[in-house]
Design a protein around this motif. Structure first.
Motif, mmCIF file in Angstrom:
data_model
loop_
_atom_site.group_PDB
_atom_site.id
_atom_site.type_symbol
_atom_site.label_atom_id
_atom_site.label_comp_id
_atom_site.label_asym_id
_atom_site.label_seq_id
_atom_site.Cartn_x
_atom_site.Cartn_y
_atom_site.Cartn_z
ATOM 1 N N GLU A 171 0.842 -1.203 0.000
ATOM 2 C CA GLU A 171 0.000 0.000 0.000
ATOM 3 C C GLU A 171 0.878 1.254 0.000
ATOM 4 O OE1 GLU A 171 -3.150 -0.099 -0.350
ATOM 5 O OE2 GLU A 171 -3.593 -2.205 0.054
ATOM 6 N N TRP A 174 -1.001 4.703 0.099
ATOM 7 C CA TRP A 174 -1.607 4.980 1.403
ATOM 8 C C TRP A 174 -0.532 5.362 2.420
ATOM 9 C CZ3 TRP A 174 -1.112 3.086 6.351
ATOM 10 C CH2 TRP A 174 -2.074 3.532 7.270
ATOM 11 N N GLU A 177 0.521 8.845 1.751
ATOM 12 C CA GLU A 177 -0.507 9.810 2.154
ATOM 13 C C GLU A 177 -0.428 10.067 3.659
ATOM 14 O OE1 GLU A 177 -5.379 10.433 2.024
ATOM 15 O OE2 GLU A 177 -4.498 8.496 1.501
ATOM 16 N N VAL A 279 -7.143 9.557 7.518
ATOM 17 C CA VAL A 279 -6.426 8.690 6.576
ATOM 18 C C VAL A 279 -6.530 7.230 7.018
ATOM 19 C CG1 VAL A 279 -4.164 8.167 5.572
ATOM 20 C CG2 VAL A 279 -4.821 10.536 5.959
ATOM 21 N N LYS A 283 -9.312 3.783 5.359
ATOM 22 C CA LYS A 283 -8.664 2.604 4.791
ATOM 23 C C LYS A 283 -9.294 1.316 5.318
ATOM 24 C CE LYS A 283 -5.516 0.515 2.370
ATOM 25 N NZ LYS A 283 -5.635 0.505 0.910
#
Length: 596
Positions: A171, A174, A177, A279, A283
């Motif tokens: 990921e 992610w 981020e 965030v 997910k």
């Protein structure tokens, strides 16, 4: 197969294009702001003589458009900054793969020369394991990562951690981020300094029953007195009734101001953390550990954004006390700021523990993301098997993580049956690096991280080292005495029955060769007698003869050097069985002009 560097470079190109589009959009928004503002002014003055209503109405409409465009422009500027963060993250990862970790935190604040192994194994400091790993931006994330390297996970937690790292390794976007949002936070906000101070501070009498009764009941009494005054009864008591206000504000006014100062900064801090939690919240995870971490941020039944919005609203209400007109006409008489502080204290009681939980969850996520980045950047590395029993170490093509892949020389090596390994070899042949290779990979294994090897199986045991000894002017300690103290700690632990894995490099180097041999042999005898496994690197070839005394408990290995006819040295940095027979000290001394 596309290399990781190529993937990062392609992502940089894509992000550069998106950033360029955002910059162009920002230029258009800037012109729209100028035009809408100019049009609003022109409408106001141009139509005012014709129709005041039309002039004001159209001007307000255009100013509304200006406000809307300005809001879009602010969001667009944040987007450009976000792209800049992502681009910087990718460039730093490319540099890291090429061996340059200077962009990352060194973890120097966790440096501890007295620790059982972190100093010798370069766990903290410049070009350290921490610097290789750390992608955390919050203070809690860095602290938890340091603790993970200083204190191994429980054995049953390691496999669970490995599963989470494997999931997050796939990921990349992610992880970046999370890192980009954390990077945007200012230094004081990332630590939640103000809100921690407020959450842990005593209410200082601002929540006492007597004060609350006064705040709620006394304004009602005053209103009653004013009604009586209005009908001509009890005229003098109205003036007297104002004195308690002066007494209460005189006693508690400064305390209210302190609370206002702390919570004012806290609102911004919480909003920053809420963005990080969002965030995580957005997910979907598969591994049990990650799902549990996610559930911890919403266990109150409310989203972090809603909780922080409630807090921000209370802070805004408290700031109304800065409006002198409001306080003189209404606020002071109804104890407006006291009422808001009571609400803030209720919010504190309800969510105090949850804030600590948020900080911990974000920190844990940053640790797992850091380890996952290590796994992603090094696809040839593997997740180790941490075994039971004492002692087993089986390493296939193990290398040192801090040596770039192009220069790294890997070794296959195994230890079983609690043997003591005597490692001889020439200067610069690779003995110390080999010891650190094994030690560092064991630290990574116990932290739930991937290791720099094709395969690694290692027992779950404490690690103790004595490799890099320095003197201390502050403690008035010579390097030899510092080493004696270090060895003393190891000897004490062995005698007390600790089954550790020892990594010892050139012990007792500060004394004469005869005393060094006697001391080294005594230590070998102790390890054999206690059935404690370790590797002792030494230049003392005679120490290797201990294998004749303990053929089943001691094994000899070595690193050698090849010398050509021009006295040039060639090292292959490969560990081999047996005792070293090729030495290079005399050659090196001849090269500097000594006749030997």
């Amino acid at each position: 197969m596309t290399s990781r560097i190529e993937i990062y470079e392609k992502r940089i190109e894509a992000l550069e294009r998106q950033k360029e589009m955002a910059i162009k959009r920002g230029k258009r928004l800037m012109w729209m702001r100028l035009l809408s503002f100019a049009a609003a002014v022109a409408a106001l003055f141009g139509l005012f003589a014709i129709s005041v209503v039309a002039a004001v109405g159209l001007s307000l409409l255009l100013m509304g458009l200006f406000a809307l465009v300005a809001t879009r422009d602010v969001k667009n500027q944040r987007l450009v900054a976000y792209y800049d963060s992502l681009i910087a993250i990718c460039r730093n990862e490319v540099a890291c793969i090429n061996g340059d970790t200077s962009a990352f935190d060194t973890g120097a604040i966790y440096f501890d020369i007295r620790h059982a192994y972190t100093y010798d194994l370069d766990i903290f400091g410049d070009r350290s394991i921490f610097q290789l790993l750390c992608r955390a931006s919050t203070a809690k994330g860095k602290q938890l990562l340091a603790q993970r390297l200083q204190h191994p996970l429980k054995r049953e937690e390691i496999a669970r951690n490995q599963q989470s790292v494997d999931e997050l390794a796939n990921e990349m976007e992610w992880r970046q981020e999370l890192q980009a949002v954390a990077t945007e936070m200012e230094a004081d906000k990332e630590n939640l300094t103000s809100i921690k101070t407020w959450l842990t501070a005593d209410n200082d009498g601002l929540s006492s029953f007597g004060l609350r009764l006064m705040v709620v009941g006394y304004p009602i009494l005053v209103v009653g007195l004013m009604v009586l005054w209005g009908v001509g009864i009890l005229n003098g008591l109205v003036t007297l009734s104002l004195f308690p206000y002066f007494i209460i504000y005189g006693k508690y006014g400064n305390r209210i101001a302190v609370v206002q100062s702390l919570v004012g900064k806290s609102a911004d801090e919480l909003r920053s953390y809420a963005r990080l939690l969002k965030v995580v919240e957005a997910k979907t995870f598969r591994s049990p550990q990650l799902m549990e971490l996610k559930s911890r941020i919403t266990k109150s039944g409310r989203q972090p954004s809603a909780i922080t919005a409630e807090f921000a609203q209370l802070v805004q209400q408290l700031d109304v006390r800065n409006n002198a007109a409001f306080m003189l006409l209404v606020g002071a008489y109804i104890f407006w700021d006291f009422r808001v502080v009571f609400k803030l204290n209720r919010w504190k009681r309800k969510y105090q523990l949850l804030i600590d939980e948020w900080v911990a969850v974000v920190g844990e996520m940053e640790v797992l993301a850091s380890l996952a980045t290590l796994a992603y950047n090094n696809p040839s590395w593997t997740m180790p098997e941490v075994a039971e029993g004492y002692f087993r170490l089986e390493a296939t093509e193990a290398g040192h993580p801090l040596i770039p892949a192009k220069q790294r020389v890997c070794n296959t090596f195994s230890i079983t049956d609690s043997k003591t390994i005597l490692l001889t070899g020439s200067n610069m042949a690779g003995k110390s690096t080999f010891l650190r290779t094994l030690g560092v990979n064991m630290v990574l294994a116990y932290a739930g991280a991937p290791v720099c090897a094709q395969r690694l199986t290692v027992s779950y045991v404490p690690i103790r080292t004595s490799m890099r000894i320095t003197d201390s002017l502050v403690e008035n300690t010579s390097s030899f005495y510092a080493e004696i103290k270090r060895l003393g700690e190891i000897v004490k632990a062995v005698k007390e029955g600790e089954k550790a894995f020892l990594l010892l490099d050139e012990i007792l180097r500060g004394t004469n060769s005869n005393d060094r041999h006697i001391g080294s042999k005594a230590l070998v005898d102790l390890l054999v007698e206690s059935q404690v496994c370790g590797i002792i690197a030494t230049h003392d070839l005679s120490l290797s003869e201990a294998q004749h005394t303990y053929p089943k408990a001691i094994a000899n290995y070595h690193f050698d050097v090849q010398v050509d006819e021009k006295d040039e040295l060639y090292f292959d940095y490969k560990v081999k069985t047996g005792v070293c027979t090729s030495l290079n000290a005399s050659i090196l001394m001849r090269k500097i002009g000594l006749k030997v």
